[in-house]
Structure formats: C-alpha cells, structure tokens
Scaffold this motif. Structure first.
Motif, PDB file in Angstrom:
ATOM      1  N   PRO A 241      -6.171   8.528 -16.735  1.00  0.00           N
ATOM      2  CA  PRO A 241      -5.839   8.498 -18.282  1.00  0.00           C
ATOM      3  C   PRO A 241      -7.119   8.422 -19.080  1.00  0.00           C
ATOM      4  N   LEU A 242      -8.006   7.572 -18.613  1.00  0.00           N
ATOM      5  CA  LEU A 242      -9.174   7.444 -19.507  1.00  0.00           C
ATOM      6  C   LEU A 242      -9.931   8.815 -19.653  1.00  0.00           C
ATOM      7  N   LEU A 243      -9.996   9.495 -18.525  1.00  0.00           N
ATOM      8  CA  LEU A 243     -10.644  11.010 -18.562  1.00  0.00           C
ATOM      9  C   LEU A 243     -10.048  11.870 -19.611  1.00  0.00           C
ATOM     10  N   ALA A 244      -8.694  11.793 -19.511  1.00  0.00           N
ATOM     11  CA  ALA A 244      -7.692  12.623 -20.162  1.00  0.00           C
ATOM     12  C   ALA A 244      -7.987  12.239 -21.710  1.00  0.00           C
ATOM     13  N   TRP A 245      -7.885  10.886 -22.206  1.00  0.00           N
ATOM     14  CA  TRP A 245      -8.023  10.691 -23.590  1.00  0.00           C
ATOM     15  C   TRP A 245      -9.498  10.821 -24.125  1.00  0.00           C
ATOM     16  N   ILE A 246     -10.540  10.926 -23.113  1.00  0.00           N
ATOM     17  CA  ILE A 246     -11.614  11.326 -23.741  1.00  0.00           C
ATOM     18  C   ILE A 246     -11.748  12.784 -23.946  1.00  0.00           C
ATOM     19  N   ALA A 247     -11.388  13.549 -22.947  1.00  0.00           N
ATOM     20  CA  ALA A 247     -11.177  14.865 -23.317  1.00  0.00           C
ATOM     21  C   ALA A 247     -10.356  15.394 -24.608  1.00  0.00           C
ATOM     22  N   VAL A 248      -9.262  14.606 -24.702  1.00  0.00           N
ATOM     23  CA  VAL A 248      -8.395  14.990 -25.978  1.00  0.00           C
ATOM     24  C   VAL A 248      -9.150  14.427 -27.049  1.00  0.00           C
ATOM     25  N   GLY A 249      -9.696  13.503 -27.116  1.00  0.00           N
ATOM     26  CA  GLY A 249     -10.711  12.944 -28.418  1.00  0.00           C
ATOM     27  C   GLY A 249     -11.711  13.944 -28.644  1.00  0.00           C
ATOM     28  N   LEU A 250     -12.429  14.409 -27.618  1.00  0.00           N
ATOM     29  CA  LEU A 250     -13.484  15.320 -28.028  1.00  0.00           C
ATOM     30  C   LEU A 250     -12.974  16.899 -28.375  1.00  0.00           C
ATOM     31  N   CYS A 251     -11.715  16.976 -28.241  1.00  0.00           N
ATOM     32  CA  CYS A 251     -11.094  18.210 -28.654  1.00  0.00           C
ATOM     33  C   CYS A 251     -10.674  18.008 -30.001  1.00  0.00           C
ATOM     34  N   LEU A 252     -10.449  16.752 -30.308  1.00  0.00           N
ATOM     35  CA  LEU A 252      -9.870  16.737 -31.648  1.00  0.00           C
ATOM     36  C   LEU A 252     -11.149  16.361 -32.774  1.00  0.00           C
ATOM     37  N   LEU A 253     -12.234  15.683 -32.249  1.00  0.00           N
ATOM     38  CA  LEU A 253     -13.364  15.418 -32.927  1.00  0.00           C
ATOM     39  C   LEU A 253     -13.880  16.613 -34.001  1.00  0.00           C
TER      40      LEU A 253
END
Length: 401
Positions: A377-389
């Motif tokens: 889950p941590l990797l997933a949230w990092i990836a989502v955060g970078l997509c949104l940034l």
C-alpha cells in the motif's frame, strides 16, 4: 414526476472525483483572466468567424484575431489557428446567446467532464469494482497535468479529449462499440491532427493485436467501423492537401524567427532541448517543480504502464497506447525539428498534445497500482501521489496566481 439521473452503477466516491474535477475546471473558467496564453483568443476568434461565415473547409490564411479590448471587433492581426472546423462550428451557435468568453468556457468544462465520465463508465463496465477500483482509475484519469486548466478554457483540446474517450470506450466494449470507435476517430480527425494521428495509431495497433491473437478478423464489423472513422477523419487534411500541397496550413509569418534571433542547435542539442522542455512543461504549472521532480511525476504513470504488460487483461491496451505514444512522440519530434530548421520555431514542445492518449495510460497505471495497493500500500500511495502532484496541486496554483 421526479427526474431520474443515471448513476451508471458508479460508486459515490467516483462521482465525488468527477464532481471535483468539474468544479476545479469551472472555478478556473470563472476566475482565470481572459485570454489565457493557451491560444484562447485565437480559438474564440475562429468561433466568431465560423458564426459569421460558417464553412466546413476554411481558408485559414484569411482569418484574423479579435481585438482583446473589444471582442465584437476584428484586429488586423492574422490568426495562426489551422485546425479543422468541427470544434468551432459546434460552439459557434452559442454566439446567438452571447459573445462573452465565459459561456464558451463553461461549454468546454462540460465537454471535458463528459469525456472523463465516458472513460470511467467504460472501465467500470469492463472490469467492475473487484478487478479494478473505479475511484482509483477516475483519480488517475483526471490527472493529466493540463486537463483541469485547459478544461476551463476555450480550447479544442477538450473536444480531442472527448474523441479519445469515445474511442477508449469503444475499445473497452461499451454498447454499440463500433459506433464509439467510428465517432472517436471521426471527431479526432475533424478536431486536431495530433489527436487523429494518435488515435489512428491506437486503433490500428489494437486491431492488429486482436487479429494476431485470432480474436478478430479483418472482416469484423468493428474493423469496418474503424476504417469508416479513419476515412471521415482524414477528409479535412485531404482537402487541405489538395488546396495547398500540405496536410496542414502553417502561418509562417507568425512562427518564423528572424535568422539573427535564432538559437543555433544541431540535432543532438535540439534533442536535449526537446525532451528537457517536454519534462519541464509536464506539470500543469510549468516550471513549478525542479526538473527532477517533474520527471518523477512523468514517470509515475509510465512505469506502472510498463509493468501492466504482464497482465493479460490489459496487455492489448498497453501495446496499443504505448505504441501510439511512441509513434506520436516520433512524429512530434520530427515535426519540431523540421519546424526549427525551416523557421527557427521552438514552440512545438507541448506536453498537452498527449491528452488524447491519457485514458489508456491511466487504465494501465491504475490496474497495476490497484494491485500494488493490495500488496504494498505504501508504494501504491507514493505512485498515486506522484501522479497527482503535476495536476491537482499545479492546476490549483496556476488558477490562484
């Protein structure tokens, strides 16, 4: 009798994301000073010209730009818009109501919001909640960096996005899939050349993949619809070719840089300039992040897309959209190099041209990130955060300043 609003079976979280997407674009439409520097005044000028003298095949060399201080009068400045007429003809009737740019901006917000909705509905119908979180897809699909900004502007990129959503929905199997494919290709062709080339590549690669796997023959009904869509979409460029000897008219007088003012770049130097500029322009607010962080935001959806090729459920979409991205990038680079050589023009590097390929990229990225979410889950949230940034934060800062 109460009016029934279709829910399409989408969870409330998805509707919340779509509502936020539309609300941010509407806020931009209401607050951004007109005209923005993303071609708004030239686009509105063509809408006005098409309202006054509608034509399917304009002579772009005769078009001018409206006066910025009085939008009811023409200036002596030549327009540089060279896109087919569909977008302008569709919006021209709004001039009967008012020439206020706000009305045309709101129309663009609606077009962009509908495009996102079509993509989300198509994914939800195809995969369901168990195989892919529709909220995750909606979030990433809404995160093309300049989508929220351009969605609140007068810009034919929004109609291109609708064409992209239609093709995407057809390939995912929305009811009447052939008609969706036909509409996507035809609308793209009559809206913007980059959109037409990219979606033609997507449909060609997708159909070729299906054929090589024995899932579809060249006499299949969907193939016929795709061919008809391509033929309809090609019409404006064939007419321009017959008239001018080129598939696209370019106003050399506007884009030509005087020899003394040109930068001197050889091919390697231009290549570095091209890709650095594309990365720099990736965020909604250009230059808001260091180049390394902007690059991370670009890689965030592309790396999961590369992993997605392992999964049979989305492999054919990865092949089609990744191949089309490479194709469009090659065309973009060659056109940019020739434009620089012939005119000294270095304005061709625009990351927003790739909005038409975003639905497929978002699908592949969301599919992989959804699996990461269950295991890491941590990797997933990092990836989502970078997509949104690059999008959500950058877009809101752009509109605030």
């Amino acid at each position: 009798m109460p009016v029934s609003v279709p829910s399409f079976g989408l969870p409330a979280s998805v509707w919340f994301i779509i509502a936020c997407y539309g609300a941010i674009m509407l806020a931009g439409a209401l607050t951004m000073p007109f005209p923005t520097r993303v071609d708004e005044l030239p686009h509105l000028s063509v809408i006005r010209a098409q309202f006054e003298h509608p034509t399917l095949f304009p002579d772009w060399s005769q078009y001018h730009v409206l006066r910025e201080d009085d939008l009811t009068r023409w200036s002596s400045n030549a327009n540089y818009i060279n896109h087919p007429s569909l977008y302008y003809l569709l919006l021209a009737p709004l001039m009967l109501v008012t020439g206020d740019p706000l009305l045309f901006r709101i129309a663009n917000v609606l077009i962009a919001t509908i495009a996102l909705l079509i993509g989300v509905v198509a994914v939800h119908r195809r995969f369901g909640c168990d195989n892919l979180s529709p909220a995750l897809f909606a979030l990433i699909a809404a995160s093309f960096p300049k989508a929220m900004i351009v969605g609140g502007m007068i810009n034919n990129d929004n109609l291109s996005a609708l064409a992209a959503a239609a093709l995407f929905g057809g390939l995912l199997g929305l009811p009447g899939a052939g008609w969706w494919v036909l509409a996507g290709l035809a609308i793209a062709g009559w809206t913007k050349l980059t959109a037409f080339l990219a979606l033609a590549a997507v449909s060609g690669l997708w159909l070729a993949w299906q054929w090589t796997r024995g899932r579809m023959g060249w006499t299949d009904r969907l193939v016929a619809f795709a061919i008809i869509g391509l033929l309809i979409g090609a019409i404006p460029y064939l007419v321009t070719l017959a008239r001018t000897g080129h598939v696209l008219w370019v106003n050399d007088m506007i884009w030509r840089v005087p020899s003394a003012a040109r930068e001197t770049l050889d091919l390697p130097a231009f290549t570095i300039r091209f890709f650095r500029t594309m990365i720099w322009k990736w965020p909604a607010m250009e230059g808001i992040y260091p180049l390394s962080l902007a690059f991370a935001g670009l890689l965030a959806p592309l790396l999961p897309m590369a992993v997605a090729v392992r999964y049979e459920a989305v492999r054919h979409f990865v092949i089609a959209y990744a191949g089309a991205t490479i194709f469009l990038l090659a065309v973009h680079f060659v056109f940019g190099w020739r434009s620089y050589q012939q005119m000294g023009d270095l304005t061709i590097m625009q990351a927003r041209y790739y909005n038409i390929l975003w639905p497929g990229i978002a699908l592949a990225a969301a599919f992989v990130i959804d699996r990461w979410r269950r295991r890491w889950p941590l990797l997933a949230w990092i990836a989502v955060g970078l997509c949104l940034l690059p999008t959500w934060l950058g877009g809101m800062i752009y509109m605030l300043i």
